[in-house]
Design a protein around this motif. Structure first.
Motif, PDB file in Angstrom:
ATOM      1  N   THR A   1       2.989 -28.683  20.121  1.00 50.39           N
ATOM      2  CA  THR A   1       3.097 -27.517  20.996  1.00 50.39           C
ATOM      3  C   THR A   1       2.345 -27.758  22.299  1.00 50.39           C
ATOM      4  O   THR A   1       1.317 -28.434  22.305  1.00 50.39           O
ATOM      5  CB  THR A   1       2.532 -26.247  20.324  1.00 50.39           C
TER       6      THR A   1
ATOM      7  N   SER B   1      -8.524 -22.035  17.904  1.00 53.97           N
ATOM      8  CA  SER B   1      -7.903 -20.823  17.378  1.00 53.97           C
ATOM      9  C   SER B   1      -8.371 -20.594  15.942  1.00 53.97           C
ATOM     10  O   SER B   1      -8.906 -21.496  15.298  1.00 53.97           O
ATOM     11  CB  SER B   1      -6.385 -20.957  17.417  1.00 53.97           C
TER      12      SER B   1
ATOM     13  N   ASN C   1       0.194 -28.827  16.794  1.00 52.32           N
ATOM     14  CA  ASN C   1       0.340 -27.379  16.609  1.00 52.32           C
ATOM     15  C   ASN C   1      -0.367 -26.967  15.305  1.00 52.32           C
ATOM     16  O   ASN C   1       0.246 -26.892  14.239  1.00 52.32           O
ATOM     17  CB  ASN C   1       1.836 -27.043  16.552  1.00 52.32           C
TER      18      ASN C   1
ATOM     19  N   ASN D   1       1.145 -25.208  23.849  1.00 54.53           N
ATOM     20  CA  ASN D   1       0.240 -24.051  23.948  1.00 54.53           C
ATOM     21  C   ASN D   1      -0.821 -24.102  22.874  1.00 54.53           C
ATOM     22  O   ASN D   1      -0.773 -23.391  21.891  1.00 54.53           O
ATOM     23  CB  ASN D   1       1.027 -22.747  23.800  1.00 54.53           C
ATOM     24  N   ASN D   2      -1.752 -24.988  23.067  1.00 55.94           N
ATOM     25  CA  ASN D   2      -2.761 -25.187  22.045  1.00 55.94           C
ATOM     26  C   ASN D   2      -4.068 -24.528  22.455  1.00 55.94           C
ATOM     27  O   ASN D   2      -4.852 -25.103  23.184  1.00 55.94           O
ATOM     28  CB  ASN D   2      -2.978 -26.688  21.849  1.00 55.94           C
ATOM     29  N   PRO D   3      -4.287 -23.297  21.985  1.00 57.96           N
ATOM     30  CA  PRO D   3      -5.537 -22.656  22.385  1.00 57.96           C
ATOM     31  C   PRO D   3      -6.719 -23.405  21.784  1.00 57.96           C
ATOM     32  O   PRO D   3      -6.639 -23.900  20.664  1.00 57.96           O
ATOM     33  CB  PRO D   3      -5.413 -21.249  21.786  1.00 57.96           C
TER      34      PRO D   3
ATOM     35  N   TYR E   1      10.203 -25.990  23.121  1.00 58.45           N
ATOM     36  CA  TYR E   1       9.522 -26.097  24.424  1.00 58.45           C
ATOM     37  C   TYR E   1      10.332 -27.068  25.277  1.00 58.45           C
ATOM     38  O   TYR E   1      11.249 -27.718  24.767  1.00 58.45           O
ATOM     39  CB  TYR E   1       8.078 -26.610  24.256  1.00 58.45           C
TER      40      TYR E   1
END
Ligand code: MN
Length: 212
Positions: free
Chosen positions: A91, A98, A194, A93-95, A11
């Motif tokens: 990360t 999840s 992550n 992009n940590n939904p 990233y």
């Protein structure tokens, strides 16, 4: 001769903001991590017999490293391996919630009474590591999850323990943004963990330990 090289960061430097600032990431990767790699390459240059080993191999069994460079390989090989691992367990992009996060949280809850209990223990170990070092969640030799810290650039691999999650608590990891407030950095860091990768690490550590 094959040299150890800086892995590609998955990233951008500023992708973990506001929790970890871009300048800190840039310096951390291009100066600190790169310096460990350069020093590792420099010390093993005269030892072609070490060429075939990955950095993980070298630090997992330091007895195969000649006495005169063992300390340097421990510090710089450890620095290379630890940082390569660290970039992967973060990360941008940590939904929220999840499936992977649920699975690893459930596992951690089982072994530390609750997920909050796990976080508290991990934060405490990270906050109280005196001086420079790392806090770790590992799979230990008995196939159990364990939290502990290491000084300097020592890796759990040196003790035959498999890292699942780790946080760098050297001042260079947080000082620009958080100054002396290490606890604030640790608490903010959870936002960029992550969990998908942590779960992968857990599964692969389990399969390694089952095959021992
Ligand atoms: Mn570092």
């Amino acid at each position: 001769m094959a040299k150890h090289i800086l892995p590609q960061l998955p990233y951008k430097f500023d992708a973990l903001e506001p929790y970890i600032d871009g300048k800190t990431m840039e310096l951390h990767v291009t100066k600190h991590h790169q310096a460990y790699i350069d020093k590792l390459n420099a010390v093993i240059e005269k030892y072609p017999e070490l060429e075939e080993f990955t950095a993980e191999n070298l630090i997992s069994d330091l007895s195969k490293v000649p006495d005169e460079i063992r300390g340097a390989v421990r510090n710089n090989g450890g620095g290379h391996v630890n940082h390569t691992f660290f970039w992967q367990v973060m990360t941008p992009n940590n939904p929220e919630e999840s499936e992977e996060e649920e699975e690893i949280k459930t596992e951690l809850s089982h072994q530390f009474n609750s997920f909050e209990g796990f976080k508290e223990k991990f934060e405490e170990i990270a906050a109280t590591r005196f001086g420079s070092g790392w806090a770790w969640l590992v799979l230990n030799n008995n196939g159990k999850l364990e939290i502990f810290s290491t000084p300097n650039q020592d890796s759990p691999l040196m003790d035959k323990k498999i890292p699942i999650l780790g946080i760098d608590v050297w001042e260079h990891a947080y000082y620009l943004k958080y100054q002396n407030r290490r606890v604030e950095y640790i608490k903010a860091w959870w936002n960029v963990v992550n969990w998908k990768k942590v779960l992968e690490n857990y599964h692969s550590a389990k399969s390694v330990s089952n095959n021992l």
